[in-house]
Design a protein around this motif. Structure first.
Motif, PDB file in Angstrom:
ATOM      1  N   VAL A  72      17.990 110.826  39.256  1.00 31.13           N
ATOM      2  CA  VAL A  72      17.935 112.248  38.892  1.00 31.13           C
ATOM      3  C   VAL A  72      18.626 112.490  37.553  1.00 31.13           C
ATOM      4  CG1 VAL A  72      17.658 113.128  41.230  1.00 31.13           C
ATOM      5  CG2 VAL A  72      19.956 112.729  40.354  1.00 31.13           C
ATOM      6  N   GLY A  73      18.555 111.503  36.671  1.00 31.81           N
ATOM      7  CA  GLY A  73      18.952 111.760  35.292  1.00 31.81           C
ATOM      8  C   GLY A  73      20.157 111.043  34.760  1.00 31.81           C
ATOM      9  N   ASN A  74      20.973 110.407  35.603  1.00 30.34           N
ATOM     10  CA  ASN A  74      22.145 109.700  35.094  1.00 30.34           C
ATOM     11  C   ASN A  74      21.712 108.388  34.442  1.00 30.34           C
ATOM     12  OD1 ASN A  74      24.547 108.358  34.593  1.00 30.34           O
ATOM     13  ND2 ASN A  74      25.468 108.855  36.570  1.00 30.34           N
ATOM     14  N   ARG A  75      22.069 108.214  33.186  1.00 29.42           N
ATOM     15  CA  ARG A  75      21.713 107.010  32.444  1.00 29.42           C
ATOM     16  C   ARG A  75      22.921 106.150  32.102  1.00 29.42           C
ATOM     17  NH1 ARG A  75      17.910 108.299  34.495  1.00 29.42           N
ATOM     18  NH2 ARG A  75      15.954 109.135  33.662  1.00 29.42           N
ATOM     19  N   LEU A  76      24.095 106.522  32.591  1.00 29.35           N
ATOM     20  CA  LEU A  76      25.328 105.823  32.217  1.00 29.35           C
ATOM     21  C   LEU A  76      25.732 104.826  33.291  1.00 29.35           C
ATOM     22  CD1 LEU A  76      27.419 108.788  30.764  1.00 29.35           C
ATOM     23  CD2 LEU A  76      25.857 107.242  29.588  1.00 29.35           C
ATOM     24  N   ASP A  77      25.908 103.576  32.892  1.00 30.22           N
ATOM     25  CA  ASP A  77      26.206 102.494  33.827  1.00 30.22           C
ATOM     26  C   ASP A  77      27.706 102.397  34.097  1.00 30.22           C
ATOM     27  OD1 ASP A  77      27.270 101.338  31.549  1.00 30.22           O
ATOM     28  OD2 ASP A  77      25.713  99.804  31.360  1.00 30.22           O
ATOM     29  N   ALA A  85      36.792 106.537  31.348  1.00 32.55           N
ATOM     30  CA  ALA A  85      38.048 106.686  32.092  1.00 32.55           C
ATOM     31  C   ALA A  85      39.236 106.168  31.288  1.00 32.55           C
ATOM     32  CB  ALA A  85      37.957 105.955  33.426  1.00 32.55           C
ATOM     33  N   LYS A  86      38.999 105.184  30.433  1.00 27.37           N
ATOM     34  CA  LYS A  86      40.066 104.610  29.610  1.00 27.37           C
ATOM     35  C   LYS A  86      40.330 105.404  28.342  1.00 27.37           C
ATOM     36  CE  LYS A  86      39.958 100.016  29.321  1.00 27.37           C
ATOM     37  NZ  LYS A  86      39.372  98.652  29.198  1.00 27.37           N
ATOM     38  N   GLY A  87      39.594 106.500  28.148  1.00 24.40           N
ATOM     39  CA  GLY A  87      39.871 107.383  27.032  1.00 24.40           C
ATOM     40  C   GLY A  87      38.900 107.303  25.877  1.00 24.40           C
ATOM     41  N   GLU A  88      37.835 106.521  26.011  1.00 20.90           N
ATOM     42  CA  GLU A  88      36.868 106.423  24.926  1.00 20.90           C
ATOM     43  C   GLU A  88      35.907 107.614  24.937  1.00 20.90           C
ATOM     44  OE1 GLU A  88      34.780 102.751  24.442  1.00 20.90           O
ATOM     45  OE2 GLU A  88      36.474 101.541  25.157  1.00 20.90           O
ATOM     46  N   GLU A  89      35.351 107.923  23.771  1.00 21.34           N
ATOM     47  CA  GLU A  89      34.294 108.924  23.693  1.00 21.34           C
ATOM     48  C   GLU A  89      33.000 108.322  24.227  1.00 21.34           C
ATOM     49  OE1 GLU A  89      31.497 110.788  20.275  1.00 21.34           O
ATOM     50  OE2 GLU A  89      33.661 111.047  19.929  1.00 21.34           O
ATOM     51  N   VAL A  90      32.313 109.077  25.079  1.00 22.76           N
ATOM     52  CA  VAL A  90      31.028 108.663  25.645  1.00 22.76           C
ATOM     53  C   VAL A  90      30.061 109.835  25.522  1.00 22.76           C
ATOM     54  CG1 VAL A  90      29.823 108.027  27.779  1.00 22.76           C
ATOM     55  CG2 VAL A  90      32.015 106.950  27.226  1.00 22.76           C
ATOM     56  N   VAL A  91      28.809 109.542  25.208  1.00 23.71           N
ATOM     57  CA  VAL A  91      27.775 110.572  25.168  1.00 23.71           C
ATOM     58  C   VAL A  91      27.139 110.647  26.547  1.00 23.71           C
ATOM     59  CG1 VAL A  91      25.607 111.322  24.129  1.00 23.71           C
ATOM     60  CG2 VAL A  91      27.350 110.182  22.723  1.00 23.71           C
ATOM     61  N   SER A  92      27.116 111.847  27.135  1.00 28.32           N
ATOM     62  CA  SER A  92      26.619 112.018  28.496  1.00 28.32           C
ATOM     63  C   SER A  92      25.113 111.786  28.556  1.00 28.32           C
ATOM     64  CB  SER A  92      26.937 113.427  29.002  1.00 28.32           C
ATOM     65  OG  SER A  92      26.031 114.375  28.469  1.00 28.32           O
ATOM     66  N   SER A  93      24.592 111.772  29.770  1.00 29.74           N
ATOM     67  CA  SER A  93      23.159 111.532  29.972  1.00 29.74           C
ATOM     68  C   SER A  93      22.293 112.613  29.339  1.00 29.74           C
ATOM     69  CB  SER A  93      22.852 111.431  31.470  1.00 29.74           C
ATOM     70  OG  SER A  93      23.524 110.335  32.046  1.00 29.74           O
ATOM     71  N   THR A  94      22.852 113.815  29.126  1.00 26.86           N
ATOM     72  CA  THR A  94      22.092 114.896  28.500  1.00 26.86           C
ATOM     73  C   THR A  94      22.447 115.075  27.033  1.00 26.86           C
ATOM     74  OG1 THR A  94      23.734 116.526  29.243  1.00 26.86           O
ATOM     75  CG2 THR A  94      21.830 116.124  30.685  1.00 26.86           C
ATOM     76  N   GLY A  95      23.194 114.113  26.476  1.00 26.42           N
ATOM     77  CA  GLY A  95      23.465 114.130  25.043  1.00 26.42           C
ATOM     78  C   GLY A  95      24.702 114.876  24.607  1.00 26.42           C
ATOM     79  N   VAL A  96      25.608 115.180  25.518  1.00 24.58           N
ATOM     80  CA  VAL A  96      26.835 115.900  25.184  1.00 24.58           C
ATOM     81  C   VAL A  96      27.962 114.892  24.963  1.00 24.58           C
ATOM     82  CG1 VAL A  96      28.501 117.643  25.924  1.00 24.58           C
ATOM     83  CG2 VAL A  96      26.093 117.863  26.575  1.00 24.58           C
ATOM     84  N   ARG A  97      28.607 114.970  23.814  1.00 24.24           N
ATOM     85  CA  ARG A  97      29.746 114.090  23.548  1.00 24.24           C
ATOM     86  C   ARG A  97      30.927 114.527  24.418  1.00 24.24           C
ATOM     87  NH1 ARG A  97      31.043 114.699  17.518  1.00 24.24           N
ATOM     88  NH2 ARG A  97      32.527 113.008  17.955  1.00 24.24           N
ATOM     89  N   THR A 371      27.947 111.770  37.504  1.00 25.62           N
ATOM     90  CA  THR A 371      27.600 111.754  36.079  1.00 25.62           C
ATOM     91  C   THR A 371      28.129 110.526  35.356  1.00 25.62           C
ATOM     92  OG1 THR A 371      29.618 112.923  35.434  1.00 25.62           O
ATOM     93  CG2 THR A 371      27.704 114.274  36.018  1.00 25.62           C
ATOM     94  N   SER A 372      28.909 109.684  36.029  1.00 24.06           N
ATOM     95  CA  SER A 372      29.652 108.561  35.445  1.00 24.06           C
ATOM     96  C   SER A 372      30.866 109.029  34.651  1.00 24.06           C
ATOM     97  CB  SER A 372      28.781 107.679  34.540  1.00 24.06           C
ATOM     98  OG  SER A 372      27.651 107.187  35.207  1.00 24.06           O
ATOM     99  N   LEU A 373      31.127 110.332  34.638  1.00 24.76           N
ATOM    100  CA  LEU A 373      32.219 110.904  33.851  1.00 24.76           C
ATOM    101  C   LEU A 373      33.211 111.583  34.787  1.00 24.76           C
ATOM    102  CD1 LEU A 373      29.996 112.520  31.060  1.00 24.76           C
ATOM    103  CD2 LEU A 373      31.053 110.239  31.050  1.00 24.76           C
ATOM    104  N   SER A 374      34.388 111.021  34.891  1.00 19.48           N
ATOM    105  CA  SER A 374      35.413 111.557  35.768  1.00 19.48           C
ATOM    106  C   SER A 374      36.169 112.653  35.031  1.00 19.48           C
ATOM    107  CB  SER A 374      36.370 110.445  36.205  1.00 19.48           C
ATOM    108  OG  SER A 374      37.399 110.960  37.030  1.00 19.48           O
ATOM    109  N   THR A 375      35.727 113.896  35.247  1.00 17.38           N
ATOM    110  CA  THR A 375      36.335 115.028  34.545  1.00 17.38           C
ATOM    111  C   THR A 375      36.812 116.063  35.552  1.00 17.38           C
ATOM    112  OG1 THR A 375      34.162 116.115  34.302  1.00 17.38           O
ATOM    113  CG2 THR A 375      34.909 114.727  32.489  1.00 17.38           C
ATOM    114  N   THR A 376      38.081 116.423  35.459  1.00 17.92           N
ATOM    115  CA  THR A 376      38.644 117.426  36.359  1.00 17.92           C
ATOM    116  C   THR A 376      39.273 118.587  35.603  1.00 17.92           C
ATOM    117  OG1 THR A 376      40.801 116.314  36.490  1.00 17.92           O
ATOM    118  CG2 THR A 376      39.120 115.666  38.096  1.00 17.92           C
TER     119      THR A 376
END
Length: 637
Positions: A72-77, A85-97, A371-376
């Protein structure tokens, strides 16, 4: 006497060297001056062995390898999830930095075991997948632009618990890829990456999910594949799997249940899945394999419910209480078997009946993000699914859980605007390693937050004094004369009552503290479980008869998603002695901490994107909170 001991020590050491051989004797030779029996050392920290650091992490994150994320749209492995999680910038599956304000200390990639890695296998035209008729069908549908149809077919198999891809080679292949990524990112002392997975038992769409966390490395993890709910729906089957893992590998495993609020009363039932009543053996096994519970996450907060705690003004917090995953509405009698506080109370009752407590668990929070992105962070929340990421059309009105009844009226629908940007697992340990963090979970020296990184410590004992909470050696004293969160008190001395010391430090990038509370549960004279909430410290105001004399106030500017720390306090130390203690009554105590009011993720969204389609009833301000693992009192020792 000291000279006599020195002579014995020299004699034993020289004898050891003689037996070991001349080479070792030369390496291990010692002089009399080197042996100092009873010598007082200058440095006070040489033998400090108690946990002195708190680590924040997520024990429940999904990547594209979970089929209900990848299809359903998640492209991040998993690699992307760990880098983020280690603090790097990642572009989300919908193109949001995206990037975290501060890195996490640890992460569990907990992808669903059921058809693990199906979406990536379809994308890469995996040869093993294409040899399977059902796998080829999924691939053909996706390749022809009918990915949603393919997902609906798979979803039906998940609902009916019929595995349409019973190929262990596929699962092992994808499991090993996750293992490789996790081990690549694990950095002892800096960042801990755990091997784990989610076992997704959903009998009749009632949630019984557990996340399994291994203490060990790749060598042990490769000796098994994740247990699927297609194999068994019964948690006792999962415990058998974990026992097999430990026996086969010599490793260690534990499991965390979550979302009792969607279980229709199954999560903390006093009946086993086979319909028999639970017994002492069940209680022992459950607490061996499931020492902690995920109490708060995106799909609602599970501490308590207004129906269960009508006198608790903070009980009504992000309730997901409409039913299960879309088939059955909630009935009031189910609620007591779904929430943390009521389950702890049932545990006391069952312990009195069985001699063992089946619900003597600690608590953590985590996200369950897909989303592969642990954001709280409320100002940095990437949502539950990729289709609800910032700026997406489905950000608010996406159906996280849908009313699936043939004659359903939509009353079981749960929308994404009802989601909570939660939570985090906080762990007290000596070092940031798999072993130290896992061991802290096993002994329940952990607490949950709804996303904030406040520091919370509590000790209970019989001899603490009011001023002890202000001592610089507060922690040493706590361990020396009491027990920490997750611990046990027993056999109260004559005339004594539990005394609790609590320290809370606000998130350095967050909000001040409103109040510190003790939640007590106990068995009354008739054997019934009771509860009561005590305010023990209130920022800038007094405690009157166990309650703050007034609310903390409110500085939230909803329109601009802003607040100030002109109210509340950054650091609170509190001492409390149970004024209603009866040494003959079993009890538990846990700490709840409330921050001052702050904007929610919807308020931040509206300030950034402008008004959307979030309804008026959506929360735009709230009070973030933390819950510690309980401390139990047992009259009999």
């Amino acid at each position: 006497m000291k000279e006599h001991l020195r002579e014995i020590a020299l004699l034993l050491f020289s004898t050891h060297c003689a037996v070991a051989g001349s080479a070792m004797a030369q390496d291990l030779s010692a002089q009399e001056a080197d042996i100092q029996i009873g010598h007082r050392e200058y440095s006070p920290y040489l033998y400090q062995s108690y946990p002195d650091q708190v680590f924040f992490g997520d024990t429940h994150l999904h990547t594209s390898y979970s089929t209900d994320a990848g299809m359903v749209g998640n492209r991040l492995d998993p690699d992307a999830a760990l880098r983020f999680a280690k603090g790097e910038e990642v572009v989300s599956s919908t193109g949001v930095r995206g990037r975290l304000q501060r890195p996490l200390d640890f992460l569990v990639v907990a992808d669903h075991a059921e058809n693990l890695g199906l979406a990536p296998m379809i994308e890469e035209a995996n040869p093993e997948l294409l040899r399977d008729p059902q796998g080829k069908k999924y691939y053909d549908l996706v390749s022809s632009g009918k990915g949603w149809d393919a997902y609906q077919i798979w979803k039906q198999s998940a609902i009916t618990m019929v595995d349409t891809l019973p190929n262990p080679r596929l699962q092992a292949q994808m499991w090993n890829r996750i293992i490789d990524a996790v081990d690549r990112h694990n950095q002892p002392g800096v960042f801990t990456a755990f091997h784990g997975f989610e076992w997704s038992s959903t009998p009749q769409l009632r949630n019984m999910h557990r996340n399994v966390i291994f203490r060990d490395g790749a060598d042990e993890a490769r000796q098994v594949v994740p247990l699927s709910a297609f194999t068994t729906l019964d948690p006792e089957g999962l415990w058998d799997y974990m026992a097999m893992y430990e026996e086969t590998t010599g490793g260690r495993a534990l499991a965390l249940p979550h979302n009792g609020n969607l279980s229709q009363g199954l999560m903390f039932s006093v009946e086993r899945m086979n319909g028999e009543p639970i017994d002492a053996d069940y209680a022992r096994r459950r607490m061996k394999w499931e020492p902690i519970y995920e109490v708060t996450q995106i799909k609602g907060d599970g501490e308590t419910h207004p129906f269960l705690s009508p006198n608790d003004e903070f009980a009504d917090y992000y309730r997901w209480d409409k039913g299960d995953f879309g088939f059955n509405p909630k009935e009031p009698g189910m609620l007591q078997h779904e929430y943390m506080r009521s389950a702890l109370k049932i545990g006391l009752e069952q312990a009195a009946k069985l001699g063992e407590n089946p619900f003597k668990f600690g608590v953590v929070g985590s996200t369950d993000s897909h989303t592969s992105l642990s954001t709280t962070g409320e100002d940095n929340f990437f949502g539950k699914f990729s289709g609800t990421e910032p700026g997406t059309e489905g950000r608010y009105l996406d159906l996280v859980s849908q009313d699936l009844r043939p004659d359903g009226d939509g009353s079981l629908n749960v929308y994404h605007w009802e989601s909570l940007a939660s939570g985090l697992a906080a762990v007290w340990a000596q070092e940031n390693t798999r072993e130290a963090i896992w061991d802290a979970m096993a002994r329940k020296e952990v607490y949950a937050t709804t996303g904030t990184r406040m520091r919370v410590r509590v000790f209970a004992g019989w001899d603490f004094a009011p001023d002890d909470v202000q001592r610089p050696d507060f922690t040493r004293l706590g361990y020396q004369n009491g027990v920490p969160m997750g611990g046990d008190l027993a056999a109260a001395p004559e005339g004594a009552a539990p005394r609790l010391m609590v320290r809370v430090l606000r998130d350095p990038d967050g909000a001040n503290i409103d109040r510190v509370q003790i939640v007590k549960g106990w068995l009354d004279a008739s054997g019934g479980a009771q509860e009561k909430v005590f305010d023990i410290a209130c920022a800038n105001r007094s405690v009157v008869e166990g309650r703050c004399e007034s609310p903390v106030g409110d500085t939230v500017d909803v329109e601009n998603a802003a607040y100030t720390n002109t109210i509340g306090e950054a650091l609170i130390g509190a001492y409390w002695m149970d004024p209603e203690f009866d040494p003959t009554q079993a009890a538990f105590y846990y700490v709840r901490v409330l921050e001052i009011p702050t904007p929610t993720w919807i308020a931040y969204d509206e300030a950034f994107f402008g008004k959307g389609d979030a309804p008026p009833e959506a929360l735009r301000k709230h009070q973030e909170r933390a819950y510690t693992s309980p401390i139990w009192y047992s009259p009999g020792g």
